[in-house]
Write an enzyme that holds these catalytic residues in place. Sequence first.
Site, PDB file in Angstrom:
ATOM      1  N   GLU A  75     -12.235  -0.344 -10.683  1.00 39.46           N
ATOM      2  CA  GLU A  75     -11.618  -1.074 -10.688  1.00 39.46           C
ATOM      3  C   GLU A  75     -11.985  -1.321 -12.226  1.00 39.46           C
ATOM      4  OE1 GLU A  75      -9.607  -1.907  -7.644  1.00 39.46           O
ATOM      5  OE2 GLU A  75     -12.584  -1.883  -7.919  1.00 39.46           O
ATOM      6  N   GLU A 106       1.232  -1.356   0.292  1.00 40.70           N
ATOM      7  CA  GLU A 106       0.061  -0.130   0.203  1.00 40.70           C
ATOM      8  C   GLU A 106       1.045   1.430   0.395  1.00 40.70           C
ATOM      9  OE1 GLU A 106      -2.672   0.036  -0.741  1.00 40.70           O
ATOM     10  OE2 GLU A 106      -3.753  -2.302   0.330  1.00 40.70           O
ATOM     11  N   ASP A 128      -4.996  -9.771  -7.750  1.00 38.88           N
ATOM     12  CA  ASP A 128      -4.618  -8.977  -9.243  1.00 38.88           C
ATOM     13  C   ASP A 128      -3.747  -8.607  -9.462  1.00 38.88           C
ATOM     14  OD1 ASP A 128      -4.820  -7.257  -6.915  1.00 38.88           O
ATOM     15  OD2 ASP A 128      -7.098  -6.673  -6.790  1.00 38.88           O
ATOM     16  N   GLU A 186     -19.806  -5.758  -4.346  1.00 36.17           N
ATOM     17  CA  GLU A 186     -18.167  -6.300  -4.306  1.00 36.17           C
ATOM     18  C   GLU A 186     -18.510  -7.582  -4.723  1.00 36.17           C
ATOM     19  OE1 GLU A 186     -13.874  -5.707  -2.129  1.00 36.17           O
ATOM     20  OE2 GLU A 186     -15.845  -4.100  -3.120  1.00 36.17           O
TER      21      GLU A 186
END
Length: 602
Positions: A506, A185, A322, A439
């Site tokens: 996304e 992150e 991902d 989600e």
Amino acid sequence: MIYARRSYLLPTIILICLTYSLFSSLPPGARRPHPHANDHAQHPISTSASSSGTQIHWTKHAEHHPIDDYIPLPTTKPSTIPKIQYEFRSESWLARLRRRRRQSAVKQAFQHAWKGYRDNAWLRDELSPLSGRHRETFAGWAATLVDSLDSLVIMGMTKEFEEALEALELIDFSTTHALQINIFETNIRYLGGLLGAHDLTNGKHPILLKKAIEIADMIYGSFDTRNRMPQSRWEWTRSAGGHGIMPSRQTILAELGSLSLEFTRMSQLTHDPKYFDAIQRITDFFEENQEQTKLPGLWPMLVNAQDMEFSDPRFTIGGMADSTYEYLPKEHMLLGAQTTQYRNMYDSFMRALKGRLLFRPMTKDNQDILFAGNVQANVISHSREKLDPQWEHLKCFLGGTIGIGSKVFERPEELSIARKLADGCIWAYDIMPTGIMPEILHLSACRDPEDCHWDESKWHQDVRHRLAKKSSSNNPTQQAESLIETYGLPPGVVDIPDPKYHLRPEAIESVFILYRITGDIKLQDAAWRMFQNIEKMTRTHFAHAAIADVRDVDSPQLDYMESFWLAETLKYFYLIFSDPDVVNLDEYVLNTEAHPFRRPAT
């Protein structure tokens, strides 16, 4: 760029427990917001990492495992990479007017959210958009401010950008009250944000690279392990005290495999090979083992980074995995195609993806769309029956990634796969009462993807199989209809285990990329529907908030707004209505947090 495209903020032990629960209820990954209690206390920007109250600062010690010879950046002349962007023709005045009105609406939403952050959570990580308070989620280094720098540049908010640059001087990246630093992150949001703003402004503001070096040099300390694999949840106070660290045996795939773009760009800009060396060792490890995993071509969700093993049996391109796959064509571009390594890895990935994970769902209007499920590979057989037809919002990055790969790797036949994946995400938005995708959802997969027609009885059967605690032999149709009503399932959907919307980017990311590749105006229209619905449901007095249930047009809002709302989601909405030369995909590569890095000249 996953569950970032993505916050892996839960303590490691909880993550391990959750990830070993039922595979159909995987824990969210790279962009999942942490369910923090609101932080009402006004923490100083740099706070103590010691319970004794003595402030600890990162200082570099002699490495326990130094490198003798760094792996250098490739030195061959960059190769020509095929063009990505469509050759856009001039537009009519009416089309330009409509496009600019839409762009203006997106900018107004951004300005509203930025003002809320500026007025109520300045120099804090995130604004709490309902209470007007703030949260500290990423070490307390003003995540939203740093993550949004290049968005301010793109949207022409010069005054706000200059104010943010001044505030950077107040951020001390050498200390934090957090006992662990999430390297992934920190890399994509902080380092990526600084590099993206630096590249967009052509290096005009030295503080951006200065601060990028500060943060990169600090987190480089997480690589000082026996095998040079980073400790992804870095115990930085141990390193600051001169003590040794070890990588975890339960490292999330995306946290290990999504550092390449940022560290490569650091070596390109500073001419210091240590950054590239650090991530190239990871890439070599991944390449050497790609065909040796339980599902050859893919890497599992968890990596034993300490023993350098890929023994986990669970495979997905969604949360926790991902951006590892997203970075394959992107790193190839950033390196100027000076190596075939990423092309070869992408080829193996696509072979496994097409053979094992892709599926077509049944839809009421028989749309030809695609999704990618999950596989539990320790179930002996490699048949498609073992596929779990689960889809996540985080997986919506895939259409854009395959679209880029079809261009830069000259695989034109796969552009249709990219479009069907992007259209699948648009469909998942359109079928919900709020016009927003949840989600996580499970779908009713076609028996034959080449000859698929709506089959009500199969949908009912899949719903019962998924949700019924016990089968009703008396009236299975009535049982299925009752479950469909109870769980608010649109036709073709068999379960919605997580109905929230976290302000995720996304879907619009892939819609934007496919628009830039194809020039299809229908994608702009889809983006506009998505934006209007999101703006309506998420707007608050202070900014924008996640929502609890996309099935409910009166859904409660949730008191958090992750930094990617400004860094990614609104940026992609703005860019799809911009002139095509704004962040041209033939000039920039976007990291998984949508930060644009300038590609090398060929």
